[in-house]
Design a protein around this motif. Sequence first.
Motif, PDB file in Angstrom:
ATOM      1  N   PHE A   1       0.852  -1.191   0.000  1.00  0.00           N
ATOM      2  CA  PHE A   1       0.000   0.000   0.000  1.00  0.00           C
ATOM      3  C   PHE A   1       0.889   1.242   0.000  1.00  0.00           C
ATOM      4  O   PHE A   1       1.702   1.425   0.904  1.00  0.00           O
ATOM      5  CB  PHE A   1      -0.912  -0.012   1.234  1.00  0.00           C
ATOM      6  N   PHE A   2       0.729   2.095  -1.014  1.00  0.00           N
ATOM      7  CA  PHE A   2       1.559   3.287  -1.150  1.00  0.00           C
ATOM      8  C   PHE A   2       0.872   4.553  -0.642  1.00  0.00           C
ATOM      9  O   PHE A   2       1.528   5.480  -0.185  1.00  0.00           O
ATOM     10  CB  PHE A   2       1.956   3.506  -2.605  1.00  0.00           C
ATOM     11  N   ALA A   3      -0.442   4.601  -0.783  1.00  0.00           N
ATOM     12  CA  ALA A   3      -1.218   5.782  -0.384  1.00  0.00           C
ATOM     13  C   ALA A   3      -2.629   5.313  -0.066  1.00  0.00           C
ATOM     14  O   ALA A   3      -3.061   4.255  -0.531  1.00  0.00           O
ATOM     15  CB  ALA A   3      -1.245   6.814  -1.510  1.00  0.00           C
ATOM     16  N   PRO A   4      -3.376   6.084   0.729  1.00  0.00           N
ATOM     17  CA  PRO A   4      -4.739   5.664   1.044  1.00  0.00           C
ATOM     18  C   PRO A   4      -5.644   5.707  -0.188  1.00  0.00           C
ATOM     19  O   PRO A   4      -5.558   6.623  -1.000  1.00  0.00           O
ATOM     20  CB  PRO A   4      -5.219   6.683   2.071  1.00  0.00           C
ATOM     21  N   ALA A   5      -6.474   4.696  -0.320  1.00  0.00           N
ATOM     22  CA  ALA A   5      -7.558   4.731  -1.299  1.00  0.00           C
ATOM     23  C   ALA A   5      -8.732   5.394  -0.586  1.00  0.00           C
ATOM     24  O   ALA A   5      -9.001   5.108   0.578  1.00  0.00           O
ATOM     25  CB  ALA A   5      -7.921   3.326  -1.755  1.00  0.00           C
ATOM     26  N   THR A   6      -9.413   6.276  -1.274  1.00  0.00           N
ATOM     27  CA  THR A   6     -10.526   7.014  -0.689  1.00  0.00           C
ATOM     28  C   THR A   6     -11.766   6.840  -1.557  1.00  0.00           C
ATOM     29  O   THR A   6     -11.673   6.382  -2.700  1.00  0.00           O
ATOM     30  CB  THR A   6     -10.168   8.511  -0.557  1.00  0.00           C
ATOM     31  N   PRO A   7     -12.955   7.172  -1.026  1.00  0.00           N
ATOM     32  CA  PRO A   7     -14.183   6.986  -1.800  1.00  0.00           C
ATOM     33  C   PRO A   7     -14.136   7.660  -3.166  1.00  0.00           C
ATOM     34  O   PRO A   7     -13.563   8.744  -3.325  1.00  0.00           O
ATOM     35  CB  PRO A   7     -15.247   7.617  -0.906  1.00  0.00           C
ATOM     36  N   GLY A   8     -14.713   6.974  -4.127  1.00  0.00           N
ATOM     37  CA  GLY A   8     -14.743   7.448  -5.501  1.00  0.00           C
ATOM     38  C   GLY A   8     -14.384   6.325  -6.454  1.00  0.00           C
ATOM     39  O   GLY A   8     -14.220   5.174  -6.052  1.00  0.00           O
ATOM     40  N   LEU A   9     -14.262   6.673  -7.739  1.00  0.00           N
ATOM     41  CA  LEU A   9     -13.926   5.676  -8.750  1.00  0.00           C
ATOM     42  C   LEU A   9     -12.427   5.422  -8.775  1.00  0.00           C
ATOM     43  O   LEU A   9     -11.627   6.353  -8.693  1.00  0.00           O
ATOM     44  CB  LEU A   9     -14.400   6.132 -10.129  1.00  0.00           C
ATOM     45  N   LEU A  10     -12.065   4.144  -8.886  1.00  0.00           N
ATOM     46  CA  LEU A  10     -10.674   3.713  -8.982  1.00  0.00           C
ATOM     47  C   LEU A  10     -10.585   2.664 -10.083  1.00  0.00           C
ATOM     48  O   LEU A  10     -11.602   2.080 -10.477  1.00  0.00           O
ATOM     49  CB  LEU A  10     -10.203   3.107  -7.657  1.00  0.00           C
TER      50      LEU A  10
ATOM     51  N   ALA B   1      -8.378   8.300  -9.150  1.00  0.00           N
ATOM     52  CA  ALA B   1      -8.929   9.056 -10.281  1.00  0.00           C
ATOM     53  C   ALA B   1      -7.883   9.916 -10.980  1.00  0.00           C
ATOM     54  O   ALA B   1      -7.993  10.191 -12.169  1.00  0.00           O
ATOM     55  CB  ALA B   1     -10.091   9.926  -9.807  1.00  0.00           C
ATOM     56  N   ALA B   2      -6.827  10.314 -10.248  1.00  0.00           N
ATOM     57  CA  ALA B   2      -5.753  11.112 -10.841  1.00  0.00           C
ATOM     58  C   ALA B   2      -4.747  10.248 -11.592  1.00  0.00           C
ATOM     59  O   ALA B   2      -3.824  10.762 -12.223  1.00  0.00           O
ATOM     60  CB  ALA B   2      -5.048  11.915  -9.754  1.00  0.00           C
ATOM     61  N   GLY B   3      -4.902   8.918 -11.508  1.00  0.00           N
ATOM     62  CA  GLY B   3      -3.984   8.011 -12.175  1.00  0.00           C
ATOM     63  C   GLY B   3      -2.776   7.620 -11.342  1.00  0.00           C
ATOM     64  O   GLY B   3      -1.876   6.943 -11.827  1.00  0.00           O
ATOM     65  N   ASP B   4      -2.771   8.030 -10.067  1.00  0.00           N
ATOM     66  CA  ASP B   4      -1.674   7.667  -9.173  1.00  0.00           C
ATOM     67  C   ASP B   4      -1.864   6.242  -8.674  1.00  0.00           C
ATOM     68  O   ASP B   4      -2.973   5.846  -8.301  1.00  0.00           O
ATOM     69  CB  ASP B   4      -1.632   8.604  -7.962  1.00  0.00           C
ATOM     70  N   ILE B   5      -0.779   5.484  -8.618  1.00  0.00           N
ATOM     71  CA  ILE B   5      -0.836   4.120  -8.078  1.00  0.00           C
ATOM     72  C   ILE B   5      -0.899   4.211  -6.559  1.00  0.00           C
ATOM     73  O   ILE B   5      -0.019   4.800  -5.932  1.00  0.00           O
ATOM     74  CB  ILE B   5       0.363   3.287  -8.536  1.00  0.00           C
ATOM     75  N   VAL B   6      -1.959   3.649  -5.977  1.00  0.00           N
ATOM     76  CA  VAL B   6      -2.112   3.656  -4.522  1.00  0.00           C
ATOM     77  C   VAL B   6      -1.728   2.316  -3.908  1.00  0.00           C
ATOM     78  O   VAL B   6      -1.437   2.245  -2.708  1.00  0.00           O
ATOM     79  CB  VAL B   6      -3.532   4.090  -4.078  1.00  0.00           C
ATOM     80  N   ALA B   7      -1.706   1.243  -4.717  1.00  0.00           N
ATOM     81  CA  ALA B   7      -1.298  -0.076  -4.209  1.00  0.00           C
ATOM     82  C   ALA B   7      -0.867  -0.945  -5.385  1.00  0.00           C
ATOM     83  O   ALA B   7      -1.329  -0.759  -6.515  1.00  0.00           O
ATOM     84  CB  ALA B   7      -2.444  -0.744  -3.454  1.00  0.00           C
TER      85      ALA B   7
END
Length: 148
Positions: free
Chosen positions: A92-101, A124-130
Amino acid sequence: MSETIAPEKHFDREAGKDGLGESLGIVRTLYMDKETGRAAIEVEAEMRMCHSGGVVQGGFVTGWIDAAMARAAMCVTDFQQTPMSLEIKVSFFAPATPGLLVAEGWIERRGRSTMFVEGNLKNAAGDIVAKGTSTIRMMPLIDMSKKK
């Protein structure tokens, strides 16, 4: 050119048969490419999936990456085999938050009955969160819809 399999006949909400996908918040399969062994799904993270004031619980993140990796594995076998996870690891690199992924999965290496797959989850910004990796054993397809 790659063969892209029509996802709607296999998984999506519209098919009305994917209770697991609905529980995981899977909106739709974006693509499943048999030639390249790649697949992607769109998911909607909801507050019901969160802890700590809006951070998606890691099990959902893992489930989304696993679902994308499984689709990649299944499409290369023309949906004639079922993927069974032997192990799965998620970083896990960053928190996933509500919204489309978007979760993506691809086959890194394929043997006769074992596949090594990788995947990721992007916000949604295209950043890898995991990111995830898995060792999968491909098993003969079992039709669980038929009662014994």
